[in-house]
Design an enzyme around this catalytic site. Structure first.
Site, PDB file in Angstrom:
ATOM      1  N   GLN A 110       1.037  -0.917   0.011  1.00 24.82           N
ATOM      2  CA  GLN A 110      -0.194   0.339   0.020  1.00 24.82           C
ATOM      3  C   GLN A 110       0.905   1.281  -0.145  1.00 24.82           C
ATOM      4  O   GLN A 110      -0.145   2.633  -0.440  1.00 24.82           O
ATOM      5  CB  GLN A 110      -0.411  -0.010   1.260  1.00 24.82           C
ATOM      6  CG  GLN A 110      -1.817  -1.150   1.101  1.00 24.82           C
ATOM      7  CD  GLN A 110      -2.679  -1.320   2.955  1.00 24.82           C
ATOM      8  OE1 GLN A 110      -3.835  -0.883   2.519  1.00 24.82           O
ATOM      9  NE2 GLN A 110      -1.819  -1.738   3.064  1.00 24.82           N
ATOM     10  N   HIS A 128      -1.337   1.172  -4.926  1.00 26.01           N
ATOM     11  CA  HIS A 128      -1.502   2.614  -4.786  1.00 26.01           C
ATOM     12  C   HIS A 128      -0.453   3.481  -5.037  1.00 26.01           C
ATOM     13  O   HIS A 128      -0.827   4.832  -5.397  1.00 26.01           O
ATOM     14  CB  HIS A 128      -1.672   3.013  -3.264  1.00 26.01           C
ATOM     15  CG  HIS A 128      -2.539   2.540  -2.593  1.00 26.01           C
ATOM     16  ND1 HIS A 128      -2.766   2.852  -1.152  1.00 26.01           N
ATOM     17  CD2 HIS A 128      -3.913   1.992  -2.759  1.00 26.01           C
ATOM     18  CE1 HIS A 128      -3.691   2.130  -0.033  1.00 26.01           C
ATOM     19  NE2 HIS A 128      -4.522   1.455  -1.364  1.00 26.01           N
ATOM     20  N   CYS A 190       0.624  18.947 -23.255  1.00 23.46           N
ATOM     21  CA  CYS A 190      -0.510  18.854 -23.648  1.00 23.46           C
ATOM     22  C   CYS A 190      -1.397  20.268 -22.902  1.00 23.46           C
ATOM     23  O   CYS A 190      -2.745  20.709 -22.715  1.00 23.46           O
ATOM     24  CB  CYS A 190      -1.943  18.224 -23.686  1.00 23.46           C
ATOM     25  SG  CYS A 190      -2.179  17.265 -21.911  1.00 23.46           S
ATOM     26  N   GLY A 227       2.999  -3.969   8.847  1.00 23.65           N
ATOM     27  CA  GLY A 227       3.316  -2.619   8.835  1.00 23.65           C
ATOM     28  C   GLY A 227       1.720  -1.996   8.567  1.00 23.65           C
ATOM     29  O   GLY A 227       1.915  -0.827   8.073  1.00 23.65           O
TER      30      GLY A 227
END
Length: 279
Positions: A110, A128, A190, A227
């Protein structure tokens, strides 16, 4: 029965973790912020799973409000310097060593810091995304965050001289500041909005990435959480799926998690210390 270990790690606790790792030859390891705190990267939540600071910016706010983008990039200009200096710790190195032994189906992280790969892990899905990449929201071109740091610094030399306490994921604590003078560059190709190539709160994990991670979960014979409080649904869903499939689930993490009732055991120790036996 779940065994929740909150004392200093004893020989018996070490043996339970070591046995779990060696009995399951296709581990899916799900990691969170606690895996990187010993690398100097701040985490979001306390031992009760509550926010330590204000909730991070949402996708809706970032995309919908130029002032919010100014605030985000001003803080990131300063916070990136702290994050860029982070290096893998013994938890990252231990998991890379475990992969080298052939017992890791996947590291599903994550975190967005890239420290698993820096430590040598190759079987990694960044659930993520990666904070060291920037994506244009119009043309989808990717560029390096280091390139954007140079552009931010050139446009905002006075801000670049400032310092502030590090916050999670390359953020910095700059509360009470006025950001209206901060200049945010657009895409060189762009003119579109540039956004870190990470999943913000309020944004969905890309479907293909989620599907690939679920395929690896199906192939795994057990899950080890390292964790993470699992308070974010995008990570918690994988533990739910594992439990529904009857796969054993262990955890090495400090504090309360959303999945405490699903763990076969939980070692409440800093990740690097708990996993040191793998080095």
């Amino acid at each position: 029965m779940s065994l929740h270990m909150t004392r200093p790690q004893t020989t018996a606790e070490h043996e339970i973790l070591e046995t779990f790792v060696h009995e399951h030859r296709r581990l899916l390891v799900l990691t969170g912020a606690g895996c990187s705190t010993e690398s100097g990267i701040q985490d979001y939540r306390d031992v009760n799973g509550d926010w330590k600071r204000a909730r991070p910016i949402t996708w809706q706010a970032f995309m919908g409000d130029g002032a919010d983008r100014q605030r985000y990039w001003a803080r990131s200009l300063i916070g990136w310097r702290h994050l860029e200096q982070a290096r893998p710790n013994d938890a990252h190195r231990a998991l890379a060593r475990l992969e080298a032994r052939g017992t890791v189906e996947l590291v599903l992280t994550q975190n967005v810091d890239g420290l698993h790969q820096a430590a040598g892990s190759t079987r990694v899905i960044d659930l993520h995304g990666r904070i060291d990449q920037v994506r244009c929201m119009r043309c989808a071109r990717q560029t390096a965050r280091l390139d954007l740091q140079s552009r931010l610094t050139a446009l905002n030399p006075a801000w670049a001289q400032r310092d502030a306490a590090a916050a999670p994921d390359g953020d910095a604590d700059l509360d009470g500041e006025a950001f209206s003078t901060f200049r945010v560059p657009d895409c060189r190709h762009c003119g579109g909005i540039l956004k870190p190539d990470v999943v913000f709160f309020g944004e969905d994990v890309p479907a293909a990435r989620k599907a690939l991670a679920l395929d690896h979960l199906a192939a795994a014979d057990a899950v080890l959480v390292v964790g993470s409080s699992l308070m974010v649904p995008s990570g918690y869903r994988f533990v739910q799926r594992a439990a529904e499939a009857g796969k054993p689930i262990g955890a090495v993490t400090l504090g309360r998690t959303r999945a405490d009732s699903l763990f076969a055991f939980k070692v409440a120790r800093p990740c690097a210390k708990a996993l040191a036996f793998l080095l």
